[in-house]
Design a protein around this motif. Sequence first.
Motif, PDB file in Angstrom:
ATOM      1  N   HIS B 104       0.794  -1.110   0.092  1.00  0.00           N
ATOM      2  CA  HIS B 104       0.095   0.026   0.186  1.00  0.00           C
ATOM      3  C   HIS B 104       0.857   1.258   0.032  1.00  0.00           C
ATOM      4  O   HIS B 104       2.210   1.093   0.348  1.00  0.00           O
ATOM      5  CB  HIS B 104      -0.893   0.023   1.306  1.00  0.00           C
ATOM      6  CG  HIS B 104      -0.220   0.177   2.466  1.00  0.00           C
ATOM      7  ND1 HIS B 104      -0.006   1.253   3.060  1.00  0.00           N
ATOM      8  CD2 HIS B 104       0.485  -0.672   3.297  1.00  0.00           C
ATOM      9  CE1 HIS B 104       0.693   1.316   4.276  1.00  0.00           C
ATOM     10  NE2 HIS B 104       0.951   0.002   4.472  1.00  0.00           N
ATOM     11  N   PRO B 105       0.171   2.504  -0.305  1.00  0.00           N
ATOM     12  CA  PRO B 105       1.261   3.752  -0.650  1.00  0.00           C
ATOM     13  C   PRO B 105       1.241   4.307   0.673  1.00  0.00           C
ATOM     14  O   PRO B 105       2.381   5.400   0.623  1.00  0.00           O
ATOM     15  CB  PRO B 105       0.522   4.428  -1.776  1.00  0.00           C
ATOM     16  CG  PRO B 105      -0.937   4.035  -1.352  1.00  0.00           C
ATOM     17  CD  PRO B 105      -0.913   2.550  -0.979  1.00  0.00           C
ATOM     18  N   GLY B 106       1.201   3.980   1.755  1.00  0.00           N
ATOM     19  CA  GLY B 106       1.271   4.856   3.034  1.00  0.00           C
ATOM     20  C   GLY B 106       0.059   5.319   3.392  1.00  0.00           C
ATOM     21  O   GLY B 106      -1.118   5.614   2.535  1.00  0.00           O
ATOM     22  N   PRO B 107       0.055   6.157   4.645  1.00  0.00           N
ATOM     23  CA  PRO B 107       1.259   6.198   5.471  1.00  0.00           C
ATOM     24  C   PRO B 107       1.402   5.156   6.215  1.00  0.00           C
ATOM     25  O   PRO B 107       0.625   3.978   6.035  1.00  0.00           O
ATOM     26  CB  PRO B 107       0.835   7.327   6.663  1.00  0.00           C
ATOM     27  CG  PRO B 107      -0.778   7.184   6.463  1.00  0.00           C
ATOM     28  CD  PRO B 107      -1.108   6.896   5.127  1.00  0.00           C
ATOM     29  N   ALA B 108       2.636   5.145   6.831  1.00  0.00           N
ATOM     30  CA  ALA B 108       3.054   3.708   7.664  1.00  0.00           C
ATOM     31  C   ALA B 108       2.503   3.815   9.094  1.00  0.00           C
ATOM     32  O   ALA B 108       2.732   4.894   9.686  1.00  0.00           O
ATOM     33  CB  ALA B 108       4.486   3.682   7.812  1.00  0.00           C
ATOM     34  N   VAL B 116       9.423   0.177   1.130  1.00  0.00           N
ATOM     35  CA  VAL B 116      10.264   0.713   0.129  1.00  0.00           C
ATOM     36  C   VAL B 116       9.949   2.025  -0.591  1.00  0.00           C
ATOM     37  O   VAL B 116       8.643   2.221  -0.872  1.00  0.00           O
ATOM     38  CB  VAL B 116      10.011  -0.482  -0.884  1.00  0.00           C
ATOM     39  CG1 VAL B 116      11.077  -0.486  -1.903  1.00  0.00           C
ATOM     40  CG2 VAL B 116       9.752  -1.890  -0.409  1.00  0.00           C
ATOM     41  N   THR B 117      10.983   2.768  -0.707  1.00  0.00           N
ATOM     42  CA  THR B 117      10.753   4.263  -1.061  1.00  0.00           C
ATOM     43  C   THR B 117      11.949   4.677  -2.193  1.00  0.00           C
ATOM     44  O   THR B 117      12.791   4.044  -2.312  1.00  0.00           O
ATOM     45  CB  THR B 117      10.872   5.333   0.041  1.00  0.00           C
ATOM     46  OG1 THR B 117      12.314   5.398   0.262  1.00  0.00           O
ATOM     47  CG2 THR B 117      10.019   4.724   1.310  1.00  0.00           C
ATOM     48  N   PRO B 118      11.427   5.542  -2.961  1.00  0.00           N
ATOM     49  CA  PRO B 118      12.433   6.116  -3.922  1.00  0.00           C
ATOM     50  C   PRO B 118      13.310   7.164  -3.104  1.00  0.00           C
ATOM     51  O   PRO B 118      13.033   7.282  -1.969  1.00  0.00           O
ATOM     52  CB  PRO B 118      11.454   6.810  -4.988  1.00  0.00           C
ATOM     53  CG  PRO B 118      10.410   7.202  -4.271  1.00  0.00           C
ATOM     54  CD  PRO B 118      10.154   6.096  -3.114  1.00  0.00           C
ATOM     55  N   CYS B 119      14.002   7.724  -3.615  1.00  0.00           N
ATOM     56  CA  CYS B 119      14.735   8.893  -3.122  1.00  0.00           C
ATOM     57  C   CYS B 119      15.133   9.927  -4.254  1.00  0.00           C
ATOM     58  O   CYS B 119      15.291   9.631  -5.437  1.00  0.00           O
ATOM     59  CB  CYS B 119      16.053   8.436  -2.234  1.00  0.00           C
ATOM     60  SG  CYS B 119      17.403   7.842  -3.477  1.00  0.00           S
ATOM     61  N   LEU B 120      15.520  11.192  -3.762  1.00  0.00           N
ATOM     62  CA  LEU B 120      15.607  12.185  -4.895  1.00  0.00           C
ATOM     63  C   LEU B 120      17.201  12.200  -5.279  1.00  0.00           C
ATOM     64  O   LEU B 120      17.506  12.329  -6.120  1.00  0.00           O
ATOM     65  CB  LEU B 120      15.420  13.569  -4.267  1.00  0.00           C
ATOM     66  CG  LEU B 120      15.511  14.846  -5.125  1.00  0.00           C
ATOM     67  CD1 LEU B 120      14.397  14.811  -6.172  1.00  0.00           C
ATOM     68  CD2 LEU B 120      15.351  16.037  -4.127  1.00  0.00           C
ATOM     69  N   ALA B 121      18.137  11.803  -4.360  1.00  0.00           N
ATOM     70  CA  ALA B 121      19.558  11.813  -4.784  1.00  0.00           C
ATOM     71  C   ALA B 121      20.209  11.068  -3.262  1.00  0.00           C
ATOM     72  O   ALA B 121      19.833  10.823  -2.618  1.00  0.00           O
ATOM     73  CB  ALA B 121      20.022  13.243  -4.666  1.00  0.00           C
ATOM     74  N   GLY B 122      21.369  10.545  -4.072  1.00  0.00           N
ATOM     75  CA  GLY B 122      22.556  10.017  -2.931  1.00  0.00           C
ATOM     76  C   GLY B 122      23.517  10.971  -3.095  1.00  0.00           C
ATOM     77  O   GLY B 122      23.611  11.684  -3.900  1.00  0.00           O
ATOM     78  N   PRO B 135       3.164  13.033  -1.661  1.00  0.00           N
ATOM     79  CA  PRO B 135       2.052  12.122  -2.067  1.00  0.00           C
ATOM     80  C   PRO B 135       2.784  10.941  -2.365  1.00  0.00           C
ATOM     81  O   PRO B 135       2.704   9.721  -2.004  1.00  0.00           O
ATOM     82  CB  PRO B 135       1.209  12.548  -2.977  1.00  0.00           C
ATOM     83  CG  PRO B 135       1.376  14.035  -2.798  1.00  0.00           C
ATOM     84  CD  PRO B 135       2.722  14.493  -2.498  1.00  0.00           C
ATOM     85  N   ASP B 136       3.829  11.194  -3.144  1.00  0.00           N
ATOM     86  CA  ASP B 136       4.521   9.899  -3.553  1.00  0.00           C
ATOM     87  C   ASP B 136       5.899   9.504  -2.606  1.00  0.00           C
ATOM     88  O   ASP B 136       6.619   8.313  -2.868  1.00  0.00           O
ATOM     89  CB  ASP B 136       5.362  10.360  -5.124  1.00  0.00           C
ATOM     90  CG  ASP B 136       4.448  10.424  -6.316  1.00  0.00           C
ATOM     91  OD1 ASP B 136       3.241  10.067  -6.145  1.00  0.00           O
ATOM     92  OD2 ASP B 136       4.981  10.797  -7.348  1.00  0.00           O
ATOM     93  N   SER B 137       6.161  10.070  -1.498  1.00  0.00           N
ATOM     94  CA  SER B 137       7.034   9.679  -0.857  1.00  0.00           C
ATOM     95  C   SER B 137       6.745  10.263   0.770  1.00  0.00           C
ATOM     96  O   SER B 137       7.178  11.039   1.437  1.00  0.00           O
ATOM     97  CB  SER B 137       8.367  10.294  -1.028  1.00  0.00           C
ATOM     98  OG  SER B 137       9.469   9.813  -0.312  1.00  0.00           O
ATOM     99  N   PRO B 138       5.557   9.548   1.392  1.00  0.00           N
ATOM    100  CA  PRO B 138       5.191  10.013   2.597  1.00  0.00           C
ATOM    101  C   PRO B 138       6.333   9.674   3.611  1.00  0.00           C
ATOM    102  O   PRO B 138       7.039   8.855   3.634  1.00  0.00           O
ATOM    103  CB  PRO B 138       4.179   8.814   3.129  1.00  0.00           C
ATOM    104  CG  PRO B 138       3.590   8.396   1.796  1.00  0.00           C
ATOM    105  CD  PRO B 138       4.911   8.296   0.960  1.00  0.00           C
ATOM    106  N   THR B 139       6.444  10.574   4.781  1.00  0.00           N
ATOM    107  CA  THR B 139       7.651  10.819   5.635  1.00  0.00           C
ATOM    108  C   THR B 139       7.575   9.612   6.638  1.00  0.00           C
ATOM    109  O   THR B 139       8.542   8.909   6.886  1.00  0.00           O
ATOM    110  CB  THR B 139       7.619  12.059   6.213  1.00  0.00           C
ATOM    111  OG1 THR B 139       7.491  13.081   5.534  1.00  0.00           O
ATOM    112  CG2 THR B 139       8.853  12.245   7.237  1.00  0.00           C
ATOM    113  N   THR B 140       6.360   9.069   6.871  1.00  0.00           N
ATOM    114  CA  THR B 140       6.087   8.072   7.898  1.00  0.00           C
ATOM    115  C   THR B 140       7.118   6.670   7.346  1.00  0.00           C
ATOM    116  O   THR B 140       7.471   5.840   8.219  1.00  0.00           O
ATOM    117  CB  THR B 140       4.861   7.510   8.158  1.00  0.00           C
ATOM    118  OG1 THR B 140       3.882   7.696   7.074  1.00  0.00           O
ATOM    119  CG2 THR B 140       4.115   8.729   9.196  1.00  0.00           C
TER     120      THR B 140
END
Lengths: 467, 218
Positions: B104-108, B116-122, B135-140
């Motif tokens: 499910h897309p969250g929240p946790a 499992v999440t994406p990230c903007l950068a390393g 909405p595509d990367s909930p903080t929880t």
Amino acid sequence: MDVSSPRFKQKAVIALANPTLRQALGQSRKGFVNKRAELVAALPEFEALRDQARDVKNHVLENLDHYLERFDSAVTAAGGHVHWARDAEEARNIILGICERVQARTITKGKSMVSEEVNLNAALEARGYTVVETDLGEYIIQLAKEPPSHIIAPAIHKTKEQVSDLFEAAHGGPRKTTVADLVTEARLVLRDKYFKADVGITGGNYLVAETGSSIIVTNEGNGDLTQTLAKVHIVTSGIERIVPTLEDVSLFLRILARSATGQETETYTTLSTGPRRPGDVDGPEEFHVVLVDNGRSKMLGGKFQDMLRCIRCGACMNHCPVYGAVGGHAYGWVYPGPMGSVLTPLFVGLDATYDLPNACTLNGRCQSVCPVRIPLPELLRELRHQQHQRGISPPVQRRALGVWRFVAERPGLYQFANRLAARALKSLGGRDGRLRHLPFAGGWTALRDLPAPEGKTFLELWHARKA
Amino acid sequence: MPDSRSAILRQIRTALGRGPLSDSAAAALDARRPAHTRIAFDEDLVERFVARFESRSGTVARVSRLDAIPAAVAAYRQAHGLPPRAAVARPLAGLPWPAGFAHHPGPAGPDEQMSVTPCLAGIAEIGSLMLASGPDSPTTLNFVPDHHLIVLPAGHIVRHFEDAWTLLRALPGGLPRATNIISGPSRTGDVELTIQLGAHGPRSVHVLLVEDGPAAGG
């Protein structure tokens, strides 16, 4: 919190006689000092970064009004609210007002030294709110009903056994005895609180004028759970914690963790910019920043302005031999160690804090490690000077200094007195040339002998050699 | 009640011995973009990122392509004895997840064990990940589960913090509500300075480094 700095000497003596405290302080501080030294040695850029950090802080202080106004506008543009508090009482009232308006019951807190400074917890508890400190160290000392003894490791004075006792009393048994089990127990107890919290309060390591972001830097993730899961997020921060741009943030991130805990970076650096946005499924519905002055603006433009550069890393206390011997509680207020010995007299007044600037050997280690190059020994000396000018120092000391001055201003008399003293002390020193007792300096000779002078003054030897 | 904002600003200006800045002086401050010293290094960005991240007990698994993510997640799940469900951020929902894997897309929530999440950068400089909330990367998803798996395409690794800020400023809505720079599993040293992982946040942070293939999730 109450100021117990007037009892520094008694508290220092008690601390020195406490073997548990010795054990706790000894282990921990060595870790901080050694790890910092390793990382600094491995980073050729470190000294240049310190210079730049000092310069950026000075630049911010010279333009503090401008950057605060910019920060205020940027927070508002992001949908947040900025509150300005002239003193501790106003800061408490602002936060109490928010909690009352949202009908809060449970309040979680990430680590915030400013909230200690304005004595926030007592005010919240007096109104019936349940206040839960979530940083493990803060949680431990909240259970122990003690103030922090270090600005980044608040429970550094506690041993594992003491933590086991506190947890057993608070959570019931079975008693946990390993660090892993203690941490897991706190994790499980606090999980619940994050989800229940109506208001989450954190500090702010940096406030970014450009973006209106407040930044926390932590290892545990408690600050993030606090600010993400509560309905309302309140940031408490001193007005001097502003940095102009994200580029400046990079600079401070490069020196903070290395100076503080001897880590290349802490685990979490989080920028909070406003409340939950349309489409967001989590995050706080309200975002507030309380900017606390509480004496800071009065330090601007004066002899203590340099102290406003402080980024609260704790390196000065980690390297201070006095702090290392007596621990943080002896200092008697929120901020201990060298930075506390400067800040406490300025925040709570010179009268109640006489011992703090004097409990310093002027060895200079604090200044040598301060990432923003605050001349701490100079500031402590300036405080001593002001104590003397305002007649706060003890009468005996003042009279002795008066006598010394009278003599020192008369070179003939001074040299005569010197010759007399050198010969008298030599004869008192006897065959082995050591003084075991000295009038007016019993404290010094109680623990060690003073080598006696050779019988001739420097000037006598100088003239003899020239002739 | 007197206006505290004006009172504090007035006190600051009095202490500094001047009035408000002129418009031109203020504009000059707003235009200031300092170039501070950056940390120099010669290593390849990917190798530097992995070495720094692993030095703090983070773990890294290399996968060849984005559609190999579900298999890597399954391998991690089995290695840690985790049930077949997770909070999976929306941009990754379309991957070929196996039947029987609930996501499910969250929240946790409090019972969530894995995300499992994406990230903007390393960020290669210190080996950290930068995640932008939305909405595509909930903080929880970043703090509540015990296990946080982060998908990082190798091409998203930048050299310094400053390069990461550039990506952040370029986001459609400007800075996100929360920008999380994550450098490993949650840890504490608050009991006798003994480092213990899993203080409050994830006990394990596992990077799925996608060596080739299209960029994921922003």
